[in-house]
Design a protein around this motif. Structure first.
Motif, PDB file in Angstrom:
ATOM      1  N   SER A   1     -22.439  -4.060 -10.896  1.00  0.00           N
ATOM      2  CA  SER A   1     -23.418  -5.154 -10.534  1.00  0.00           C
ATOM      3  C   SER A   1     -24.002  -4.765  -9.446  1.00  0.00           C
ATOM      4  O   SER A   1     -25.496  -5.245  -9.201  1.00  0.00           O
ATOM      5  CB  SER A   1     -22.675  -6.386 -10.840  1.00  0.00           C
ATOM      6  OG  SER A   1     -21.691  -6.487  -9.445  1.00  0.00           O
ATOM      7  N   GLU A   2     -23.304  -4.226  -8.435  1.00  0.00           N
ATOM      8  CA  GLU A   2     -24.110  -3.745  -7.050  1.00  0.00           C
ATOM      9  C   GLU A   2     -25.530  -3.165  -7.237  1.00  0.00           C
ATOM     10  O   GLU A   2     -26.244  -3.055  -6.546  1.00  0.00           O
ATOM     11  CB  GLU A   2     -23.414  -3.129  -6.227  1.00  0.00           C
ATOM     12  CG  GLU A   2     -21.993  -4.154  -5.841  1.00  0.00           C
ATOM     13  CD  GLU A   2     -22.486  -5.239  -4.852  1.00  0.00           C
ATOM     14  OE1 GLU A   2     -23.686  -4.995  -4.021  1.00  0.00           O
ATOM     15  OE2 GLU A   2     -22.057  -6.262  -4.838  1.00  0.00           O
ATOM     16  N   ASN A   3     -25.461  -2.308  -8.461  1.00  0.00           N
ATOM     17  CA  ASN A   3     -26.710  -1.295  -8.479  1.00  0.00           C
ATOM     18  C   ASN A   3     -27.724  -1.795  -9.414  1.00  0.00           C
ATOM     19  O   ASN A   3     -28.620  -1.175  -9.828  1.00  0.00           O
ATOM     20  CB  ASN A   3     -26.131  -0.063  -9.384  1.00  0.00           C
ATOM     21  CG  ASN A   3     -24.971   0.711  -8.326  1.00  0.00           C
ATOM     22  OD1 ASN A   3     -25.447   1.238  -7.381  1.00  0.00           O
ATOM     23  ND2 ASN A   3     -23.683   0.704  -8.773  1.00  0.00           N
ATOM     24  N   GLN A   4     -27.725  -3.135  -9.905  1.00  0.00           N
ATOM     25  CA  GLN A   4     -28.567  -3.517 -10.939  1.00  0.00           C
ATOM     26  C   GLN A   4     -30.068  -3.917 -10.104  1.00  0.00           C
ATOM     27  O   GLN A   4     -30.863  -4.199 -11.137  1.00  0.00           O
ATOM     28  CB  GLN A   4     -27.971  -4.603 -11.466  1.00  0.00           C
ATOM     29  CG  GLN A   4     -26.948  -4.502 -12.503  1.00  0.00           C
ATOM     30  CD  GLN A   4     -26.337  -5.620 -13.204  1.00  0.00           C
ATOM     31  OE1 GLN A   4     -27.460  -6.405 -13.678  1.00  0.00           O
ATOM     32  NE2 GLN A   4     -25.376  -5.616 -13.732  1.00  0.00           N
ATOM     33  N   CYS A   5     -30.119  -3.988  -9.216  1.00  0.00           N
ATOM     34  CA  CYS A   5     -31.465  -3.910  -8.393  1.00  0.00           C
ATOM     35  C   CYS A   5     -31.611  -2.682  -7.506  1.00  0.00           C
ATOM     36  O   CYS A   5     -31.567  -2.788  -6.192  1.00  0.00           O
ATOM     37  CB  CYS A   5     -31.283  -5.367  -7.462  1.00  0.00           C
ATOM     38  SG  CYS A   5     -31.126  -6.865  -8.463  1.00  0.00           S
ATOM     39  N   PRO A   6     -32.192  -1.835  -8.152  1.00  0.00           N
ATOM     40  CA  PRO A   6     -32.757  -0.578  -7.515  1.00  0.00           C
ATOM     41  C   PRO A   6     -33.783  -0.929  -6.290  1.00  0.00           C
ATOM     42  O   PRO A   6     -34.463  -1.645  -6.465  1.00  0.00           O
ATOM     43  CB  PRO A   6     -33.183   0.378  -8.599  1.00  0.00           C
ATOM     44  CG  PRO A   6     -32.587  -0.175  -9.995  1.00  0.00           C
ATOM     45  CD  PRO A   6     -32.463  -1.565  -9.689  1.00  0.00           C
ATOM     46  N   GLY A   7     -33.593  -0.039  -5.196  1.00  0.00           N
ATOM     47  CA  GLY A   7     -34.519  -0.295  -4.179  1.00  0.00           C
ATOM     48  C   GLY A   7     -34.262   0.659  -2.956  1.00  0.00           C
ATOM     49  O   GLY A   7     -33.354   1.207  -3.137  1.00  0.00           O
ATOM     50  N   VAL A   8     -34.987   0.298  -1.851  1.00  0.00           N
ATOM     51  CA  VAL A   8     -34.629   1.025  -0.531  1.00  0.00           C
ATOM     52  C   VAL A   8     -34.309  -0.040   0.326  1.00  0.00           C
ATOM     53  O   VAL A   8     -34.708  -1.048   0.372  1.00  0.00           O
ATOM     54  CB  VAL A   8     -36.104   1.753  -0.383  1.00  0.00           C
ATOM     55  CG1 VAL A   8     -36.434   2.894  -1.143  1.00  0.00           C
ATOM     56  CG2 VAL A   8     -37.311   0.808  -0.420  1.00  0.00           C
ATOM     57  N   ARG A   9     -33.745   0.594   1.374  1.00  0.00           N
ATOM     58  CA  ARG A   9     -33.029  -0.428   2.543  1.00  0.00           C
ATOM     59  C   ARG A   9     -33.086   0.033   3.929  1.00  0.00           C
ATOM     60  O   ARG A   9     -33.071   1.463   3.834  1.00  0.00           O
ATOM     61  CB  ARG A   9     -31.508  -0.841   1.817  1.00  0.00           C
ATOM     62  CG  ARG A   9     -31.442  -1.272   0.491  1.00  0.00           C
ATOM     63  CD  ARG A   9     -30.031  -1.485   0.120  1.00  0.00           C
ATOM     64  NE  ARG A   9     -29.330  -0.361  -0.149  1.00  0.00           N
ATOM     65  CZ  ARG A   9     -28.074  -0.314  -0.493  1.00  0.00           C
ATOM     66  NH1 ARG A   9     -27.564  -1.459  -0.703  1.00  0.00           N
ATOM     67  NH2 ARG A   9     -27.360   0.784  -0.875  1.00  0.00           N
ATOM     68  N   LEU A  10     -33.250  -0.774   4.786  1.00  0.00           N
ATOM     69  CA  LEU A  10     -32.713  -0.412   6.262  1.00  0.00           C
ATOM     70  C   LEU A  10     -31.668  -0.170   6.509  1.00  0.00           C
ATOM     71  O   LEU A  10     -30.745  -1.372   6.325  1.00  0.00           O
ATOM     72  CB  LEU A  10     -33.896  -1.049   7.274  1.00  0.00           C
ATOM     73  CG  LEU A  10     -35.051  -0.934   7.157  1.00  0.00           C
ATOM     74  CD1 LEU A  10     -35.844  -1.714   8.321  1.00  0.00           C
ATOM     75  CD2 LEU A  10     -35.683   0.727   7.115  1.00  0.00           C
TER      76      LEU A  10
ATOM     77  N   SER B   1     -32.034   3.905   9.794  1.00  0.00           N
ATOM     78  CA  SER B   1     -32.828   4.827   8.983  1.00  0.00           C
ATOM     79  C   SER B   1     -33.086   4.146   7.603  1.00  0.00           C
ATOM     80  O   SER B   1     -32.805   3.159   7.522  1.00  0.00           O
ATOM     81  CB  SER B   1     -31.664   5.749   8.673  1.00  0.00           C
ATOM     82  OG  SER B   1     -31.225   6.410   9.878  1.00  0.00           O
ATOM     83  N   VAL B   2     -33.839   5.017   6.790  1.00  0.00           N
ATOM     84  CA  VAL B   2     -34.175   4.414   5.403  1.00  0.00           C
ATOM     85  C   VAL B   2     -33.128   4.891   4.420  1.00  0.00           C
ATOM     86  O   VAL B   2     -33.172   6.105   4.136  1.00  0.00           O
ATOM     87  CB  VAL B   2     -35.472   4.751   4.882  1.00  0.00           C
ATOM     88  CG1 VAL B   2     -35.633   4.470   3.717  1.00  0.00           C
ATOM     89  CG2 VAL B   2     -36.630   4.450   6.002  1.00  0.00           C
ATOM     90  N   GLU B   3     -32.268   3.939   3.833  1.00  0.00           N
ATOM     91  CA  GLU B   3     -31.296   4.208   2.796  1.00  0.00           C
ATOM     92  C   GLU B   3     -31.870   4.354   1.397  1.00  0.00           C
ATOM     93  O   GLU B   3     -32.590   3.110   0.921  1.00  0.00           O
ATOM     94  CB  GLU B   3     -30.203   3.493   2.783  1.00  0.00           C
ATOM     95  CG  GLU B   3     -29.017   3.804   2.320  1.00  0.00           C
ATOM     96  CD  GLU B   3     -28.736   3.658   0.743  1.00  0.00           C
ATOM     97  OE1 GLU B   3     -28.258   4.541  -0.163  1.00  0.00           O
ATOM     98  OE2 GLU B   3     -29.413   2.390   0.254  1.00  0.00           O
ATOM     99  N   ARG B   4     -31.859   5.322   0.305  1.00  0.00           N
ATOM    100  CA  ARG B   4     -32.521   5.435  -0.787  1.00  0.00           C
ATOM    101  C   ARG B   4     -31.410   5.876  -1.942  1.00  0.00           C
ATOM    102  O   ARG B   4     -31.696   6.202  -2.963  1.00  0.00           O
ATOM    103  CB  ARG B   4     -33.394   6.512  -0.860  1.00  0.00           C
ATOM    104  CG  ARG B   4     -34.398   6.301   0.367  1.00  0.00           C
ATOM    105  CD  ARG B   4     -35.717   7.390  -0.012  1.00  0.00           C
ATOM    106  NE  ARG B   4     -35.125   8.761   0.199  1.00  0.00           N
ATOM    107  CZ  ARG B   4     -35.408   9.903  -0.471  1.00  0.00           C
ATOM    108  NH1 ARG B   4     -36.295   9.963  -1.384  1.00  0.00           N
ATOM    109  NH2 ARG B   4     -34.757  11.167  -0.471  1.00  0.00           N
ATOM    110  N   GLY B   5     -30.347   5.340  -1.644  1.00  0.00           N
ATOM    111  CA  GLY B   5     -29.146   5.858  -2.599  1.00  0.00           C
ATOM    112  C   GLY B   5     -29.275   4.938  -4.059  1.00  0.00           C
ATOM    113  O   GLY B   5     -28.880   5.467  -4.962  1.00  0.00           O
TER     114      GLY B   5
END
Length: 284
Positions: free
Chosen positions: A155-164, A174-178
């Motif tokens: 469930s943690e992956n169900q909203c893909p995106g980019v994060r600080l 940094s910019v996290e893109r996992g």
């Protein structure tokens, strides 16, 4: 004399009409910036509920996941702020079997490929402990997740995106893109200041290819400027899931519809207290 008076009147009237016609035909310059949302967390009575009016013109919801032995906190405060009289305070206890989260969320965005996005906020993070992997801002696309896969991939992956995210073995923003299957865009030249207000500006030109722009400024100093994918890519997702025996189709249209700010995840080894003020997100 009367003839001259009539001539003067006709000329004056002609000039007036010409000017009026020009004014009516003059179009305003189109606005290149489409302002979306800003909030300084100002309230009348220091009540958190004031951030969630019924007309929906401020924030949408609170995301809170508590660890097993503590309850995370969020409140309006006048103890620390940069402008006005209020800021938002978060206390995120360290994670255990539950990934600890406490943040505030704005829904209803429509950020798509090609858009130029600028997110700004002021942060005050107390203490001196390591902030490794602390997440501060998430930009997410929940609607692009393949509903047929559901939470079979977590469930943690169900909203893909980019994060600080804080990375680099300490507090290097940094910019996290996992969550879009990209590597973290790291910088280790500028340590995030602690126990003081810090201005963060995150600029992106959105793209699902390596043409995306990713720029990060801290207190006006550029600490990161890299070209890289910053939106979910259908082929990348298909390939990643195929390797795990899962048929995945990225949903279209693909756009980021929500932003979160606070301790969007606290997997650090300690408790985190932070304050946020002067948030804005703009698109053009």
């Amino acid at each position: 004399m009367k003839k001259y008076k009539i001539l003067f009147f006709v000329i004056s009237l002609s000039i007036f009409v010409a000017c009026g016609t020009d004014d009516n035909n003059t179009e305003e310059e189109p606005t290149t910036e489409n302002f979306i949302f800003e909030d300084g967390f100002e309230t009348q009575n220091d009540l958190l509920d004031e951030l969630f009016p019924s007309n929906g013109n401020r924030w949408s919801t609170i995301q809170q996941t508590d660890p097993s032995n503590a309850i995370n906190e969020i409140s309006i405060t006048n103890a620390e702020f940069t402008e006005g009289q209020n800021a938002l305070r978060f206390l995120a206890y360290q994670s255990d079997s539950q990934l600890s989260k406490i943040d505030i969320e704005k829904n209803g965005l429509n950020i798509k490929s090609g858009d130029e996005v600028t997110i700004t906020a002021d942060f005050y993070i107390t203490g001196t402990e390591s902030l490794e992997n602390l997440l501060l801002i998430d930009l997410e696309c929940c609607s692009c997740w393949d509903p047929s896969v559901g939470d079979n991939y977590g469930s943690e992956n169900q909203c893909p995106g980019v994060r600080l995210m804080m990375s680099g073995d300490n507090d290097y923003l940094s910019v996290e893109r996992g969550k879009i299957s990209g590597t973290t865009l790291q910088q280790t030249n500028f340590v995030f200041p602690r126990n003081q207000w810090v201005s963060v500006q995150w600029e992106m030109t959105m793209s699902d290819t390596e043409n995306g722009l990713n720029r990060l400024l801290i207190n006006g100093t550029e600490v990161l400027n890299e070209s890289a994918m910053n939106m979910p890519n259908a082929q990348v997702f298909s390939d990643v899931f195929t390797n795990q025996g899962i048929d995945f189709t990225l949903q279209e249209p693909t756009f980021y519809e929500r932003v979160q700010i606070g301790a969007t995840a606290n997997p650090t080894a300690g408790n985190i207290e932070l304050f946020v003020d002067n948030f804005s997100i703009k698109v053009k």
